[in-house]
Design a protein around this motif. Sequence first.
Motif, PDB file in Angstrom:
ATOM      1  N   LEU A  33      42.203 -16.867  63.533  1.00 20.64           N
ATOM      2  CA  LEU A  33      42.577 -15.480  63.287  1.00 20.64           C
ATOM      3  C   LEU A  33      41.311 -14.691  63.005  1.00 20.64           C
ATOM      4  O   LEU A  33      40.539 -15.039  62.113  1.00 20.64           O
ATOM      5  N   PHE A  34      41.080 -13.652  63.781  1.00 20.62           N
ATOM      6  CA  PHE A  34      39.930 -12.782  63.620  1.00 20.62           C
ATOM      7  C   PHE A  34      40.434 -11.474  63.024  1.00 20.62           C
ATOM      8  O   PHE A  34      41.107 -10.703  63.708  1.00 20.62           O
ATOM      9  N   VAL A  35      40.138 -11.231  61.754  1.00 20.81           N
ATOM     10  CA  VAL A  35      40.622 -10.039  61.067  1.00 20.81           C
ATOM     11  C   VAL A  35      39.549  -8.958  61.134  1.00 20.81           C
ATOM     12  O   VAL A  35      38.412  -9.163  60.697  1.00 20.81           O
ATOM     13  N   SER A  36      39.916  -7.816  61.660  1.00 19.90           N
ATOM     14  CA  SER A  36      38.988  -6.683  61.750  1.00 19.90           C
ATOM     15  C   SER A  36      38.573  -6.226  60.356  1.00 19.90           C
ATOM     16  O   SER A  36      39.269  -6.478  59.375  1.00 19.90           O
ATOM     17  N   GLY A  37      37.451  -5.533  60.307  1.00 20.05           N
ATOM     18  CA  GLY A  37      36.943  -5.017  59.042  1.00 20.05           C
ATOM     19  C   GLY A  37      37.984  -4.188  58.329  1.00 20.05           C
ATOM     20  O   GLY A  37      38.586  -3.298  58.922  1.00 20.05           O
ATOM     21  N   GLN A  38      38.201  -4.492  57.063  1.00 21.07           N
ATOM     22  CA  GLN A  38      39.185  -3.778  56.252  1.00 21.07           C
ATOM     23  C   GLN A  38      38.457  -2.899  55.243  1.00 21.07           C
ATOM     24  O   GLN A  38      37.441  -3.300  54.667  1.00 21.07           O
ATOM     25  N   ILE A  39      39.009  -1.706  55.038  1.00 19.98           N
ATOM     26  CA  ILE A  39      38.466  -0.768  54.064  1.00 19.98           C
ATOM     27  C   ILE A  39      39.598  -0.307  53.164  1.00 19.98           C
ATOM     28  O   ILE A  39      40.769  -0.514  53.459  1.00 19.98           O
ATOM     29  N   ALA A  40      39.249   0.317  52.047  1.00 20.96           N
ATOM     30  CA  ALA A  40      40.245   0.869  51.126  1.00 20.96           C
ATOM     31  C   ALA A  40      40.477   2.321  51.508  1.00 20.96           C
ATOM     32  O   ALA A  40      39.561   3.132  51.412  1.00 20.96           O
TER      33      ALA A  40
END
Length: 126
Positions: A33-40
């Motif tokens: 699973l490749f999770v894209s960059g997450q931001i708040a």
Amino acid sequence: MSKQIVFTEKAPAAIGPYSQAVKVTIASPASMLFVSGQIALDAAATGNIQAETQQVMENIGEILKAAGLNYSNIVKASIFVKDMNNFAAINEVYGRFFLSEPPARETVEVARLPKDVNVEISVIAI
């Protein structure tokens, strides 16, 4: 190899041409699973590096859950920060999610992040 796009409404939707995550099945039942960059994106978290990091990690957790995984499945993380002086505060929050066998990781200071947040994290899970 098969590829599945993973999406959950419990984490911010993509704000560009990318997916929240991509699950790749290599040989049944193994997958990545490749999770894209997450931001708040929560205004209450923005500006407080610990609150931002907490929200980012919770976003990642929701995406992992949508793919049938959890934090223990993460093997690689990439952290992008606007100010490396926040390194210790980010580590303190990030570390709560990996009490044993933390994933490989790099942390890089960048000039600017999407939506002018202070931290963005992407992960790879198996």
